[in-house]
Scaffold this motif. Structure first.
Motif, PDB file in Angstrom:
ATOM      1  N   SER A 267       0.838  -1.197   0.000  1.00  0.00           N
ATOM      2  CA  SER A 267       0.000   0.000   0.000  1.00  0.00           C
ATOM      3  C   SER A 267       0.870   1.243   0.000  1.00  0.00           C
ATOM      4  O   SER A 267       2.079   1.185   0.207  1.00  0.00           O
ATOM      5  CB  SER A 267      -0.927   0.014   1.212  1.00  0.00           C
ATOM      6  OG  SER A 267      -0.205   0.392   2.376  1.00  0.00           O
ATOM      7  N   LYS A 268       0.242   2.392  -0.194  1.00  0.00           N
ATOM      8  CA  LYS A 268       0.993   3.649  -0.188  1.00  0.00           C
ATOM      9  C   LYS A 268       1.446   4.045   1.217  1.00  0.00           C
ATOM     10  O   LYS A 268       2.195   5.010   1.374  1.00  0.00           O
ATOM     11  CB  LYS A 268       0.167   4.769  -0.809  1.00  0.00           C
ATOM     12  CG  LYS A 268      -1.130   5.094  -0.096  1.00  0.00           C
ATOM     13  CD  LYS A 268      -1.903   6.150  -0.901  1.00  0.00           C
ATOM     14  CE  LYS A 268      -3.211   6.503  -0.219  1.00  0.00           C
ATOM     15  NZ  LYS A 268      -3.984   7.492  -1.023  1.00  0.00           N
ATOM     16  N   SER A 269       1.013   3.292   2.236  1.00  0.00           N
ATOM     17  CA  SER A 269       1.460   3.551   3.607  1.00  0.00           C
ATOM     18  C   SER A 269       2.623   2.659   4.023  1.00  0.00           C
ATOM     19  O   SER A 269       3.104   2.778   5.147  1.00  0.00           O
ATOM     20  CB  SER A 269       0.302   3.357   4.591  1.00  0.00           C
ATOM     21  OG  SER A 269      -0.780   4.221   4.306  1.00  0.00           O
ATOM     22  N   ALA A 270       3.069   1.769   3.141  1.00  0.00           N
ATOM     23  CA  ALA A 270       4.169   0.861   3.496  1.00  0.00           C
ATOM     24  C   ALA A 270       5.465   1.645   3.637  1.00  0.00           C
ATOM     25  O   ALA A 270       5.793   2.492   2.803  1.00  0.00           O
ATOM     26  CB  ALA A 270       4.315  -0.216   2.424  1.00  0.00           C
ATOM     27  N   ILE A 271       6.203   1.352   4.700  1.00  0.00           N
ATOM     28  CA  ILE A 271       7.448   2.075   4.955  1.00  0.00           C
ATOM     29  C   ILE A 271       8.614   1.452   4.198  1.00  0.00           C
ATOM     30  O   ILE A 271       8.587   0.281   3.826  1.00  0.00           O
ATOM     31  CB  ILE A 271       7.793   2.097   6.464  1.00  0.00           C
ATOM     32  CG1 ILE A 271       7.928   0.669   7.003  1.00  0.00           C
ATOM     33  CG2 ILE A 271       6.762   2.889   7.240  1.00  0.00           C
ATOM     34  CD1 ILE A 271       8.433   0.590   8.420  1.00  0.00           C
ATOM     35  N   SER A 272       9.646   2.257   3.988  1.00  0.00           N
ATOM     36  CA  SER A 272      10.916   1.764   3.470  1.00  0.00           C
ATOM     37  C   SER A 272      11.826   1.477   4.656  1.00  0.00           C
ATOM     38  O   SER A 272      11.887   2.252   5.612  1.00  0.00           O
ATOM     39  CB  SER A 272      11.566   2.816   2.566  1.00  0.00           C
ATOM     40  OG  SER A 272      12.920   2.485   2.315  1.00  0.00           O
ATOM     41  N   THR A 273      12.548   0.348   4.592  1.00  0.00           N
ATOM     42  CA  THR A 273      13.476  -0.001   5.660  1.00  0.00           C
ATOM     43  C   THR A 273      14.932   0.150   5.232  1.00  0.00           C
ATOM     44  O   THR A 273      15.833  -0.200   6.002  1.00  0.00           O
ATOM     45  CB  THR A 273      13.240  -1.443   6.133  1.00  0.00           C
ATOM     46  OG1 THR A 273      13.358  -2.322   5.006  1.00  0.00           O
ATOM     47  CG2 THR A 273      11.865  -1.593   6.755  1.00  0.00           C
ATOM     48  N   LYS A 274      15.187   0.664   4.056  1.00  0.00           N
ATOM     49  CA  LYS A 274      16.554   0.794   3.555  1.00  0.00           C
ATOM     50  C   LYS A 274      17.379   1.698   4.462  1.00  0.00           C
ATOM     51  O   LYS A 274      16.997   2.846   4.717  1.00  0.00           O
ATOM     52  CB  LYS A 274      16.552   1.344   2.124  1.00  0.00           C
ATOM     53  CG  LYS A 274      17.942   1.512   1.523  1.00  0.00           C
ATOM     54  CD  LYS A 274      17.857   1.995   0.089  1.00  0.00           C
ATOM     55  CE  LYS A 274      19.222   2.352  -0.467  1.00  0.00           C
ATOM     56  NZ  LYS A 274      20.186   1.247  -0.401  1.00  0.00           N
ATOM     57  N   ASP A 275      18.485   1.165   4.978  1.00  0.00           N
ATOM     58  CA  ASP A 275      19.423   1.895   5.835  1.00  0.00           C
ATOM     59  C   ASP A 275      18.792   2.358   7.143  1.00  0.00           C
ATOM     60  O   ASP A 275      19.233   3.334   7.754  1.00  0.00           O
ATOM     61  CB  ASP A 275      20.027   3.090   5.098  1.00  0.00           C
ATOM     62  CG  ASP A 275      20.858   2.669   3.893  1.00  0.00           C
ATOM     63  OD1 ASP A 275      21.460   1.585   3.945  1.00  0.00           O
ATOM     64  OD2 ASP A 275      20.897   3.429   2.908  1.00  0.00           O
ATOM     65  N   LYS A 276      17.770   1.648   7.610  1.00  0.00           N
ATOM     66  CA  LYS A 276      17.060   2.047   8.822  1.00  0.00           C
ATOM     67  C   LYS A 276      17.150   0.971   9.903  1.00  0.00           C
ATOM     68  O   LYS A 276      17.560  -0.162   9.654  1.00  0.00           O
ATOM     69  CB  LYS A 276      15.599   2.364   8.489  1.00  0.00           C
ATOM     70  CG  LYS A 276      15.470   3.559   7.530  1.00  0.00           C
ATOM     71  CD  LYS A 276      14.042   3.851   7.147  1.00  0.00           C
ATOM     72  CE  LYS A 276      13.992   5.015   6.151  1.00  0.00           C
ATOM     73  NZ  LYS A 276      12.614   5.310   5.699  1.00  0.00           N
ATOM     74  N   ILE A 277      16.772   1.353  11.122  1.00  0.00           N
ATOM     75  CA  ILE A 277      16.648   0.427  12.238  1.00  0.00           C
ATOM     76  C   ILE A 277      15.164   0.100  12.374  1.00  0.00           C
ATOM     77  O   ILE A 277      14.343   0.999  12.549  1.00  0.00           O
ATOM     78  CB  ILE A 277      17.165   1.037  13.560  1.00  0.00           C
ATOM     79  CG1 ILE A 277      18.581   1.615  13.384  1.00  0.00           C
ATOM     80  CG2 ILE A 277      17.096   0.005  14.675  1.00  0.00           C
ATOM     81  CD1 ILE A 277      19.644   0.602  13.071  1.00  0.00           C
TER      82      ILE A 277
END
Length: 298
Positions: A187-197
């Motif tokens: 969905s458009k609410s899905a987060i990106s986890t790239k380079d994140k904790i």
């Protein structure tokens, strides 16, 4: 990332229902807490509405939340309780004016829908206790919310376990309730986890459900470029008559270990009384060593 202005004495906090119903008489402990911090309280129109499980119809809950988003006198919005229902209104909300005049949005559990959308909008938010959980929250937990709201430094040091994976990492903190993150994939609410904790927690799930959700996140690339994983409380997990064969620690470890990143379990946040405030969208330093887990908000 936009950081909303920190609060000061006489600022106003609005209480609203985005999911399950919540009544004015139940709000008194939260009101007393906010007033003890020198803040004013505004009860949204959904506080007291009763639509089966929900605090009003979808249109009523969306309208109330939008009103608080757009009211420049409201400096923070505190979601009354979780359960289910926030996803039913998220697409009706307009964050345009909010991004020009950002404010803190607070809560956990089903409020992960809002945290995720706000991360997409690039506005920080607070994973915290809610009015519903104020009566059972220890004073030190309430204090973590006050510190976060007023811009005081927060950091956490807790004992590590032998099943934590040691290492250090830095990045933006994202996440929330695992079931909600799973439900938002695609969905458009899905987060990106790239380079994140990535922080995850959950409540009242079967172990095979945890396995299924983790595999779905894996297949969607959630762990390929993540810097570290923090697992909060995994409360009231269930098994079937024929055991699944792994507990939640083993399930998550088996999936995460191939990425060679630090990850830690039993962090004091989630569906338990020791639910300390996390600033989602904030950069953190994360360390897991032989003795301690350290989380420092930068």
């Amino acid at each position: 990332m936009i950081t909303p202005p920190f609060l000061k004495a006489e600022d106003t906090v609005a209480l609203v229902c985005t999911a399950r119903k919540f009544f004015p008489e139940d709000a008194k402990p939260a009101i007393d807490l906010l007033e003890s911090w020198g803040l004013n309280v505004k009860l949204g129109t959904t506080i007291g509405l009763d639509n089966f499980q929900l605090g009003g119809t979808d249109s009523e809950r969306a309208a109330d939340f939008q009103t608080q988003l757009d009211d420049e006198n409201v400096k923070a919005i505190w979601c009354a309780r979780g359960g289910y229902g926030t996803v039913r209104i998220i697409d009706a909300l307009d964050f345009t004016n909010f991004k020009q005049h950002p404010k803190w949005i607070m809560g956990f559990s089903d409020v992960t829908v809002l945290h995720s959308q706000l991360n997409v909008e690039r506005v920080a938010s607070l994973h915290s206790i809610m009015p519903f959980t104020v009566p059972t929250a220890p004073e030190e937990v309430k204090e973590t919310l006050r510190k976060a709201l007023f811009g005081e430094t927060i950091s956490y040091i807790i004992p590590s376990k032998n099943y934590d994976v040691k290492g250090t990492a830095s990045g933006e903190l994202v996440g929330g309730n695992l079931s909600i993150l799973y439900s938002l994939l695609g969905s458009k609410s899905a987060i990106s986890t790239k380079d994140k904790i990535l922080f995850i927690e959950d409540l009242d799930e079967y172990l095979y459900h945890i396995d299924r959700m983790m595999y779905n996140l894996k297949r969607n690339g959630y762990f390929e470029n993540v810097k570290g994983i923090i697992v909060g409380s995994m409360t009231d997990m269930h098994d079937n008559e024929i055991p699944f064969g792994q507990n939640e620690v083993q399930i998550i470890t088996d999936i995460a270990k191939e990425y060679h990143i630090p990850f830690a379990f039993d962090f004091p946040a989630g569906h338990q009384s020791d639910n300390r405030t996390l600033i989602l969208g904030k950069h953190v330093d994360f360390e897991v060593n032989e003795k301690e887990i350290k989380l420092q908000f930068i």
